[in-house]
Design an enzyme around this catalytic site. Sequence first.
Site, PDB file in Angstrom:
ATOM      1  N   GLU A 142       0.787  -1.120  -0.173  1.00 38.91           N
ATOM      2  CA  GLU A 142      -0.062   0.106   0.009  1.00 38.91           C
ATOM      3  C   GLU A 142       0.918   1.434   0.076  1.00 38.91           C
ATOM      4  O   GLU A 142       1.422   1.719   0.958  1.00 38.91           O
ATOM      5  CB  GLU A 142      -0.786   0.090   1.400  1.00 38.91           C
ATOM      6  CG  GLU A 142      -1.750   1.267   1.300  1.00 38.91           C
ATOM      7  CD  GLU A 142      -2.770   1.579   2.422  1.00 38.91           C
ATOM      8  OE1 GLU A 142      -2.690   0.314   3.334  1.00 38.91           O
ATOM      9  OE2 GLU A 142      -3.498   2.388   2.594  1.00 38.91           O
ATOM     10  N   LYS A 182      -2.669  -1.908  -3.112  1.00 36.89           N
ATOM     11  CA  LYS A 182      -3.525  -1.139  -2.355  1.00 36.89           C
ATOM     12  C   LYS A 182      -3.267   0.275  -2.726  1.00 36.89           C
ATOM     13  O   LYS A 182      -2.286   0.743  -1.790  1.00 36.89           O
ATOM     14  CB  LYS A 182      -3.800  -1.565  -1.051  1.00 36.89           C
ATOM     15  CG  LYS A 182      -4.674  -0.632  -0.437  1.00 36.89           C
ATOM     16  CD  LYS A 182      -5.082  -0.924   1.060  1.00 36.89           C
ATOM     17  CE  LYS A 182      -6.191   0.002   1.982  1.00 36.89           C
ATOM     18  NZ  LYS A 182      -6.653  -0.586   3.060  1.00 36.89           N
TER      19      LYS A 182
HETATM   20  P1  13P Z   1      -9.390   4.364   4.531  1.00 38.50           P
HETATM   21  O1  13P Z   1     -10.233   3.632   3.421  1.00 38.50           O
HETATM   22  O2  13P Z   1      -9.919   4.936   5.506  1.00 38.50           O
HETATM   23  O3  13P Z   1      -8.313   5.262   3.634  1.00 38.50           O
HETATM   24  O4  13P Z   1      -8.209   3.089   4.950  1.00 38.50           O
HETATM   25  C1  13P Z   1      -7.733   2.170   4.257  1.00 38.50           C
HETATM   26  C2  13P Z   1      -6.455   1.815   4.891  1.00 38.50           C
HETATM   27  O5  13P Z   1      -6.428   0.589   5.423  1.00 38.50           O
HETATM   28  C3  13P Z   1      -5.386   2.753   5.097  1.00 38.50           C
HETATM   29  O6  13P Z   1      -4.333   2.016   5.278  1.00 38.50           O
END
Ligand code: 13P
Length: 346
Positions: A182, A224
């Site tokens: 991510e 992600k």
């Molecule tokens: P949000 O969808 O609130 O941005 O959170 C997703 C997430 O896991 C951030 O690390």
Amino acid sequence: MNLTALNKIAVAMVAPGKGILAADESSGTIKKRFDSINVESTADNRRDYREMLFRTEEAMSEHISGVILYDETIRQNAKDGTPLVKLIEAAGSIPGIKVDGGAVDLAGAPGEKITEGLDGLRGRLKEYYDLGARFAKWRAVIDIGRGGDRSMPSYMCLRSNMHALARYAALCQEANIVPIVEPEVLMDGDHDAERCYEVTELTLKLLFEELYFARVALEGTILKPNMIVSGKKCAKQAGVEEVAEKTVRCFRSAVPAAVPGIVFLSGGQSDEDATAHLNAMNAAYADRMPWALSFSYGRALQAAPLKAWSGKPENVAAGQKAFAHRAKMNGLAQLGKWSESLEKAA
Ligand code: 13P
């Protein structure tokens, strides 16, 4: 590493009509969420809230392919003594775990962050696998400079964070855990969608280079990312069609086809924007995307149920109804079958 098993999990995480519930708020973040509804953040309240979500049968079995947990939650039992992990598995969903240690100031780069947590990770992954986790998450944070400052993000910030993501991903695969990588380019700030595109594209190019050098198998990896949106304080906000077009174009240029799926974070978008954007991409570009495109939302799935629940046992049914609704809307968006009228009908 068993790549066949990793690929099977990764593919299941992005099954048609399904996506991921990010319920891995750290102790600090969940406290902020609870503060907003005037509920004290105790271990029991956190358990009750998350148990409410995981027992929402319709949402969990039909629209939630996996749940990202926090260290406390993967070890916690429901009120009746059943491990929360078992509730998730019983609904046919896959338990996952956040393993990063959070973002701290990056030395030498004022205002920028580096995500920590590699020390001892091999041992922790082994333990998490034994506790039932089949995928993991590590979030890198990339901020865009304000007022047109092009020195941020710095190359050092991007390179260091992508390198850490690659080292994390390799350790996950060694432990037969699918890494969610991510790299979040924040939507805070006043930049336009074009600048978000530029920074996200560069971030992804560097990420996949690092993953390649770290010998990470993309078939067993899930990405992600953020969508390509305007900064929250930008005067000119990109509309739904523009977000969809720019996001798909950016990912087509930077994400190899071997990646089974891309699951977006919501990052501060409104519930409905997060759904509408995902829907627009899947409705218009499905035939031009080699990967499945889905959601891994925290706030955009939880804001409504959190508010409906507000810490009161008598509101559990209302909280579950709100969660089931958002899960269903996003499940439809994954198929490109969502519409504003369906949103309003409920
Ligand atoms: P949000 O969808 O609130 O941005 O959170 C997703 C997430 O896991 C951030 O690390």
